[in-house]
Enzyme design. Structure first.
Site, PDB file in Angstrom:
ATOM      1  CB  SER A 133      -0.948   0.023   1.205  1.00  0.00           C
ATOM      2  OG  SER A 133      -0.223   0.162   2.416  1.00  0.00           O
ATOM      3  CE  LYS A 173      -3.060   2.484   4.341  1.00  0.00           C
ATOM      4  NZ  LYS A 173      -2.252   1.299   4.688  1.00  0.00           N
TER       5      LYS A 173
END
Length: 222
Positions: A133, A173
């Protein structure tokens, strides 16, 4: 407002922090109000720390350590002293982040990895990336990422290790926000993944990004 319920691990840590703080204050002949004034905290908050009623955040531990002139690990045992590691440039590699409320429990340490810049500020922990990701930021599956222990990002858009309150698994993230909006954005660095909108009280930040490296991978025989 009712106090939140702490886990057994957190309660044990709170007790250790309280005992360590009391010893340090006694050695310096400081009173509770002296610490409160020096660290710009209320006396009631300091009292809660000294009586193991509230778990101090990483930011508060850092502030208290600074005003007392001690190492963070002298107060909070989850900060491993570099002098106690097998090698000053070795960093604990944790298998699971943020058990409970952002605690890096000793039981979560799987190994120690080398930090290739011993003359620079040392990270507090490292994680092995699982998934793709964040690949557009150059962080790929299997990479080792280094973190400074922190309960919030140092700046808007910083890469952080974060956990959602309703999930035990941590994630890597970018944490972004917009002035005036109550929502934060957890942004991946891969177009195949969606951004997640959250409120500040719905996440726990465990650390901020300090760099990463790609372990040598042996080629598989044909």
């Amino acid at each position: 407002m009712a106090r939140r319920k702490y886990t057994e691990v957190e309660e044990k840590l709170m007790t250790e922090i309280a005992q360590n703080l009391k010893k340090i204050l006694k050695s310096k002949k400081w009173f509770q109000k002296d610490l409160a004034e020096a660290a710009d905290l209320s006396t009631s908050v300091v009292s809660d720390y000294l009586n193991a009623k509230t778990l101090a955040s990483p930011g508060v531990i850092e502030k208290i350590a600074e005003v007392l002139g001690v190492e963070k690990s002298d107060i909070d045992p989850t900060y491993a002293k570099l002098s106690e590691r097998r090698n000053p440039s070795l960093v604990p590699l944790v298998g699971k982040i943020c058990a409970g409320d952002g605690i890096l429990a000793n039981s979560n340490i799987e190994d120690y990895v080398c930090y290739p810049f011993p003359s620079k500020k040392q990270p507090d922990f490292a994680l092995e990336v699982k998934g793709d990701s964040m690949e557009d930021a150059g962080i790929e599956n299997g990479d080792i990422v280094y973190f400074k222990k922190s309960d919030w990002a140092d700046y808007n858009g910083q890469i952080v290790a974060v956990v959602l309150n309703d999930c035990n698994e941590g994630m890597l993230k970018r944490l972004k926000w917009t002035e005036g909006s109550p929502l934060m954005t957890l942004k991946p660095e891969n177009a195949d993944y969606e951004e997640k909108q959250v409120r500040p009280n719905e996440i726990i930040v465990c650390g901020v990004y300090m760099g990463h490296f790609k372990p040598f991978k042996e080629e598989q025989p044909c």
